[in-house]
Scaffold this active site. Structure first.
Site, PDB file in Angstrom:
ATOM      1  N   SER A  77       0.878  -1.185   0.000  1.00 56.02           N
ATOM      2  CA  SER A  77       0.000   0.000   0.000  1.00 56.02           C
ATOM      3  C   SER A  77       0.905   1.221   0.000  1.00 56.02           C
ATOM      4  O   SER A  77       1.483   1.590   1.008  1.00 56.02           O
ATOM      5  CB  SER A  77      -0.915  -0.004   1.232  1.00 56.02           C
ATOM      6  OG  SER A  77      -0.151   0.014   2.417  1.00 56.02           O
ATOM      7  N   HIS A 192      -2.812  -6.277   2.969  1.00 61.13           N
ATOM      8  CA  HIS A 192      -1.821  -7.275   3.371  1.00 61.13           C
ATOM      9  C   HIS A 192      -2.414  -8.661   3.583  1.00 61.13           C
ATOM     10  O   HIS A 192      -1.698  -9.607   3.898  1.00 61.13           O
ATOM     11  CB  HIS A 192      -1.126  -6.840   4.671  1.00 61.13           C
ATOM     12  CG  HIS A 192      -0.245  -5.649   4.511  1.00 61.13           C
ATOM     13  ND1 HIS A 192       0.344  -5.000   5.574  1.00 61.13           N
ATOM     14  CD2 HIS A 192       0.138  -4.967   3.406  1.00 61.13           C
ATOM     15  CE1 HIS A 192       1.052  -3.980   5.127  1.00 61.13           C
ATOM     16  NE2 HIS A 192       0.941  -3.942   3.820  1.00 61.13           N
ATOM     17  N   GLU A 201      -3.546  -3.140   9.790  1.00 59.40           N
ATOM     18  CA  GLU A 201      -2.700  -3.738  10.830  1.00 59.40           C
ATOM     19  C   GLU A 201      -3.272  -3.484  12.221  1.00 59.40           C
ATOM     20  O   GLU A 201      -3.696  -2.371  12.531  1.00 59.40           O
ATOM     21  CB  GLU A 201      -1.279  -3.147  10.773  1.00 59.40           C
ATOM     22  CG  GLU A 201      -0.548  -3.366   9.473  1.00 59.40           C
ATOM     23  CD  GLU A 201       0.776  -2.619   9.411  1.00 59.40           C
ATOM     24  OE1 GLU A 201       1.178  -2.034  10.452  1.00 59.40           O
ATOM     25  OE2 GLU A 201       1.400  -2.609   8.347  1.00 59.40           O
ATOM     26  N   GLU A 244       3.273  -9.659   6.542  1.00 60.84           N
ATOM     27  CA  GLU A 244       4.176  -9.198   7.600  1.00 60.84           C
ATOM     28  C   GLU A 244       4.183 -10.119   8.814  1.00 60.84           C
ATOM     29  O   GLU A 244       4.630  -9.736   9.888  1.00 60.84           O
ATOM     30  CB  GLU A 244       3.805  -7.765   7.996  1.00 60.84           C
ATOM     31  CG  GLU A 244       3.942  -6.806   6.825  1.00 60.84           C
ATOM     32  CD  GLU A 244       3.587  -5.375   7.172  1.00 60.84           C
ATOM     33  OE1 GLU A 244       3.238  -5.113   8.337  1.00 60.84           O
ATOM     34  OE2 GLU A 244       3.653  -4.513   6.277  1.00 60.84           O
ATOM     35  N   ASP A 279      -2.833   0.422  12.152  1.00 63.35           N
ATOM     36  CA  ASP A 279      -2.556   1.095  10.889  1.00 63.35           C
ATOM     37  C   ASP A 279      -3.779   0.868  10.014  1.00 63.35           C
ATOM     38  O   ASP A 279      -4.022  -0.243   9.541  1.00 63.35           O
ATOM     39  CB  ASP A 279      -1.303   0.527  10.218  1.00 63.35           C
ATOM     40  CG  ASP A 279      -1.072   1.122   8.827  1.00 63.35           C
ATOM     41  OD1 ASP A 279      -1.765   2.112   8.475  1.00 63.35           O
ATOM     42  OD2 ASP A 279      -0.214   0.605   8.102  1.00 63.35           O
ATOM     43  N   GLU A 329      -2.496   4.968  12.793  1.00 63.86           N
ATOM     44  CA  GLU A 329      -1.758   5.401  11.604  1.00 63.86           C
ATOM     45  C   GLU A 329      -2.701   5.513  10.405  1.00 63.86           C
ATOM     46  O   GLU A 329      -3.567   4.662  10.205  1.00 63.86           O
ATOM     47  CB  GLU A 329      -0.650   4.385  11.317  1.00 63.86           C
ATOM     48  CG  GLU A 329       0.194   4.662  10.094  1.00 63.86           C
ATOM     49  CD  GLU A 329       1.173   3.533   9.810  1.00 63.86           C
ATOM     50  OE1 GLU A 329       1.490   3.305   8.630  1.00 63.86           O
ATOM     51  OE2 GLU A 329       1.602   2.862  10.780  1.00 63.86           O
ATOM     52  N   ASP A 356       1.602   8.401   7.489  1.00 62.50           N
ATOM     53  CA  ASP A 356       2.412   7.559   6.602  1.00 62.50           C
ATOM     54  C   ASP A 356       2.202   8.026   5.167  1.00 62.50           C
ATOM     55  O   ASP A 356       2.978   8.806   4.635  1.00 62.50           O
ATOM     56  CB  ASP A 356       2.017   6.094   6.780  1.00 62.50           C
ATOM     57  CG  ASP A 356       2.732   5.159   5.808  1.00 62.50           C
ATOM     58  OD1 ASP A 356       3.728   5.580   5.207  1.00 62.50           O
ATOM     59  OD2 ASP A 356       2.295   4.008   5.641  1.00 62.50           O
ATOM     60  N   LYS A 381       9.872   5.860   6.696  1.00 66.81           N
ATOM     61  CA  LYS A 381      10.143   4.826   5.692  1.00 66.81           C
ATOM     62  C   LYS A 381      11.150   5.401   4.702  1.00 66.81           C
ATOM     63  O   LYS A 381      10.812   6.261   3.897  1.00 66.81           O
ATOM     64  CB  LYS A 381       8.865   4.423   4.958  1.00 66.81           C
ATOM     65  CG  LYS A 381       7.861   3.640   5.786  1.00 66.81           C
ATOM     66  CD  LYS A 381       6.619   3.322   4.958  1.00 66.81           C
ATOM     67  CE  LYS A 381       5.647   2.412   5.710  1.00 66.81           C
ATOM     68  NZ  LYS A 381       4.393   2.202   4.935  1.00 66.81           N
ATOM     69  N   HIS A 409       9.371  -0.772   8.560  1.00 67.64           N
ATOM     70  CA  HIS A 409       9.717  -1.651   7.447  1.00 67.64           C
ATOM     71  C   HIS A 409       8.730  -1.401   6.315  1.00 67.64           C
ATOM     72  O   HIS A 409       7.915  -0.489   6.363  1.00 67.64           O
ATOM     73  CB  HIS A 409       9.640  -3.103   7.903  1.00 67.64           C
ATOM     74  CG  HIS A 409       8.253  -3.521   8.322  1.00 67.64           C
ATOM     75  ND1 HIS A 409       7.865  -4.831   8.451  1.00 67.64           N
ATOM     76  CD2 HIS A 409       7.125  -2.790   8.625  1.00 67.64           C
ATOM     77  CE1 HIS A 409       6.591  -4.889   8.810  1.00 67.64           C
ATOM     78  NE2 HIS A 409       6.126  -3.670   8.924  1.00 67.64           N
ATOM     79  N   LYS A 432       8.200  -0.431  13.921  1.00 70.71           N
ATOM     80  CA  LYS A 432       7.301  -1.517  13.530  1.00 70.71           C
ATOM     81  C   LYS A 432       7.950  -2.259  12.372  1.00 70.71           C
ATOM     82  O   LYS A 432       8.356  -1.655  11.383  1.00 70.71           O
ATOM     83  CB  LYS A 432       5.905  -1.007  13.174  1.00 70.71           C
ATOM     84  CG  LYS A 432       5.734  -0.273  11.875  1.00 70.71           C
ATOM     85  CD  LYS A 432       4.241  -0.161  11.543  1.00 70.71           C
ATOM     86  CE  LYS A 432       4.020   0.400  10.156  1.00 70.71           C
ATOM     87  NZ  LYS A 432       2.604   0.369   9.754  1.00 70.71           N
TER      88      LYS A 432
END
Length: 473
Positions: A77, A192, A201, A244, A279, A329, A356, A381, A409, A432
């Protein structure tokens, strides 16, 4: 007269000898100094495979001291404002090959930096940015530039004779090394995972642990307990994991996801130590009408779960009132400034609102968000911006704003573990990097365990101060 002449002559000879000695010593010193400078001899690159089975860039930087290697992560994403990840297109790897980026490293970037002192990180990063010449690294590719920048930082640390985390701290003029709170992504949804869960998440943060090692232990025990809870509730098939390492059970409701976490935390015996983070990745389910579809993975759904921005904010507030949530997030779309600002104003004192896709580790976006009071934390990131230097600048600006910083990550990862050193060196206080599962995720947590051991009595864990750690630039 002759006596005076002889004395003058002798004095001139003496002076010439001294000058000669000084010149020889200077030459020796210069020679010694040149031997101590580590310079770039050559640069190579290749296409390797990340944790999602897609190609990514790996760079080998050869110096007068040896080989230094770095690889570049990739997100699933991704925000529209991120620096350009150069892909090949075409049929090969379904268009996701990176041979163009590899070629740019070998043919363009490499020749431009040969002979440079590896400790000139900022100077070389700026050279690469200018070499590209576009505002978003579209010409050479952020993946090409970042691979070189990361390998260069490893070479610089070796040349200085310090660990990588210390080198990052020195580049940022930071004197506070800090082990971050791990934010374990233990339930996967969104882009994900293949379930219907909209939020991407669901994370556990062991802020009450006394050390990083204890935090890892808590995370692993809660994760194992969660697996048993999911198995008992949904069956063995529900214990499959997402990109993840988090579980991806067939959950229909975001409340159901948080309830699962709470049950696992309670059964593991860590209600006091563990808080919850999410997230949302809301840009993934923004509709053309400007609403947020919580059932976006169901084609042609009836629209009953499509909410306006303010209605979605009310859902978040309800979750916050019922559960120990400390971090959210990307609660809204990457350009939904109004809802970000309103929501941060309402809950930002007690809850971290992390940008983000909103910020993409970009100083200009951070400045805009700060002016609009749109969030109060940066997700770091490095591949969103494309160089070590720009990443450090983003972190320093966020900290000057009084924000929290969470090192992160990407869903497509490699075994490279530099973000562990980055989190410690930049005193971000949070990291994270997935669940305590899958080796490309554990590589980062294991590196942090090594760093904590290496620091010994000087090791400090962020704990409950994760939002405002000891160094705030």
């Amino acid at each position: 007269f002759f006596l005076i002449h002889n004395k003058i002559h002798s004095f001139i000879i003496y002076i010439n000898k001294m000058i000669s000695k000084l010149s020889i010593n200077n030459v020796k010193n210069l020679s010694k100094l040149s031997r101590n400078i580590t310079t770039i001899k050559s640069v190579s690159s290749r296409e390797i495979i990340d944790s999602r089975g897609n190609p990514t860039v790996e760079v080998d930087l050869f110096t007068t001291s040896g080989l230094f290697r770095a690889s570049v992560p990739s997100g699933a994403s991704t925000g529209i404002h991120e620096a350009v990840e150069l892909r090949d297109g075409g049929k090969r790897y379904k268009g996701k090959g990176v041979l163009k980026a590899v070629k740019n490293v070998i043919d363009v970037i490499g020749p431009a930096i040969i002979g440079y002192d590896v400790t000139k990180q900022k100077e070389i990063d700026e050279l690469l940015i200018n070499l590209d010449g576009t505002p978003n690294k579209a010409k050479l590719g952020a993946n090409a530039i970042l691979g070189v920048s990361l390998a260069l930082s490893k070479a610089g640390a070796a040349a200085k004779g310090v660990p990588l985390y210390q080198y990052y701290a020195d580049l940022a003029n930071n004197s506070h090394l800090l082990l971050p709170v791990p934010s374990f992504n233990v339930i996967n949804g969104g882009s994900h995972a293949g379930n219907r869960l909209a939020f991407q998440e669901f994370m556990i943060l062991p802020i009450g642990a006394p050390t990083f090692a204890d935090a890892v232990q808590i995370g692993c025990e809660v994760y194992a307990t969660l697996k048993s809870v999911i198995k008992a509730t949904y069956g063995q098939d529900a214990c499959n994991v997402g990109d993840e390492g988090g579980f991806a059970p067939s959950i229909q409701s975001n409340y159901e996801g948080v309830e699962l976490l709470m049950e696992a935390i309670k059964k593991a015996g860590y209600e006091k130590e563990v808080k919850i983070g999410m997230d949302v990745a809301a840009s993934e389910f923004l509709t053309k009408e400007g609403n947020y579809d919580l059932d976006f993975k169901t084609p042609n759904n009836d629209g009953s779960l499509s909410l306006s921005g303010p209605k979605l904010a009310e859902l978040y507030k309800d979750l916050i009132s019922k559960y120990p949530i400390v971090s959210i997030e990307d609660p809204f779309d990457q350009d939904d400034w109004a809802n970000y600002t309103s929501f941060t104003s309402a809950v930002g004192k007690d809850v971290q609102i992390v940008g983000d896709d909103l910020l993409v580790t970009n100083v200009k976006r951070i400045e805009e968000a700060s002016a609009k009071k749109a969030c109060n934390a940066l997700l770091l990131k490095v591949n969103q911006i494309g160089s070590v230097t720009e990443s450090i600048e983003a972190v320093k600006l966020a900290k000057k704003n009084g924000w929290g910083v969470m090192t992160s990550h990407r869903s497509g990862e490699t075994e490279d573990n530099y973000i562990a050193d980055l989190a410690v060196g930049l005193c971000t206080g949070q990291i994270k990097t997935g669940a305590p599962c899958r080796s490309e995720r554990l590589a980062k947590y294991n590196q942090l365990l090594r760093i904590e051991e290496q620091l010994g009595s000087n090791a400090k864990y962020a704990g409950s101060s994760f939002r405002h750690p000891s160094w705030m630039a």
